[in-house]
Design a protein around this motif. Structure first.
Motif, PDB file in Angstrom:
ATOM      1  N   GLY A  44      14.066  -9.682  38.806  1.00 41.56           N
ATOM      2  CA  GLY A  44      15.083  -9.185  37.885  1.00 41.56           C
ATOM      3  C   GLY A  44      14.834  -7.741  37.502  1.00 41.56           C
ATOM      4  O   GLY A  44      13.854  -7.119  37.924  1.00 41.56           O
ATOM      5  N   ASP A  45      15.734  -7.213  36.684  1.00 41.44           N
ATOM      6  CA  ASP A  45      15.594  -5.836  36.217  1.00 41.44           C
ATOM      7  C   ASP A  45      14.386  -5.717  35.296  1.00 41.44           C
ATOM      8  O   ASP A  45      14.016  -6.666  34.600  1.00 41.44           O
ATOM      9  CB  ASP A  45      16.849  -5.395  35.464  1.00 41.44           C
ATOM     10  N   ALA A  46      13.787  -4.516  35.268  1.00 40.62           N
ATOM     11  CA  ALA A  46      12.622  -4.280  34.408  1.00 40.62           C
ATOM     12  C   ALA A  46      13.067  -4.282  32.954  1.00 40.62           C
ATOM     13  O   ALA A  46      14.143  -3.790  32.611  1.00 40.62           O
ATOM     14  CB  ALA A  46      11.981  -2.945  34.763  1.00 40.62           C
ATOM     15  N   GLY A  47      12.257  -4.836  32.092  1.00 38.17           N
ATOM     16  CA  GLY A  47      12.567  -4.879  30.666  1.00 38.17           C
ATOM     17  C   GLY A  47      12.281  -3.546  30.004  1.00 38.17           C
ATOM     18  O   GLY A  47      11.717  -2.629  30.594  1.00 38.17           O
TER      19      GLY A  47
END
Length: 122
Positions: A44-47
């Motif tokens: 997923g996308d980086a937080g």
């Protein structure tokens, strides 16, 4: 269920060839619906990056430990009276060794050796 029984019976009767023929003929009826692939999806996308923590003040030093036991004095062996030893040929305290004690050269240019047994005596 009956399809599997027929396939197993053909495999037993005709061996590998029978099993291959049974699967080839009834392939459409043996296939079920496609299930999930079981592969892991992409990450997923980086937080969002979190805030950095602040350094706190150093704590107070702990109290000193108690002192250890006093050391013992070293044991010194008693000085033994020195025993005089000497080399000799009589009264040996151990095994004797043959030693060359004299070398002479004769008139016809030959070497003559004189040997004695010598040992440690008290």
């Amino acid at each position: 269920m009956m399809k599997y029984v027929v396939t197993c019976v053909l495999a037993l009767v005709f061996g590998f060839g029978g099993a291959f023929a049974a699967v080839a003929v009834s392939q459409d009826s043996l296939t079920g619906p496609q299930g999930e692939s079981g592969l892991t999806g992409p990450p997923g996308d980086a937080g969002a990056t979190g805030a950095r923590g602040a350094d706190g003040a150093d704590g107070a030093n702990g109290r000193a430990g108690r002192a250890g036991k006093a050391g013992k004095t070293a044991k010194t062996p008693k000085a033994a009276d020195p025993v005089p030893v000497n080399l000799g040929v009589q009264g040996c305290t151990g095994q004797s060794v043959q030693v060359i004690t004299d070398v002479t050269v004769t008139a016809d240019q030959k070497i003559k050796l004189t040997k004695k047994n010598v040992c440690v005596v008290k």
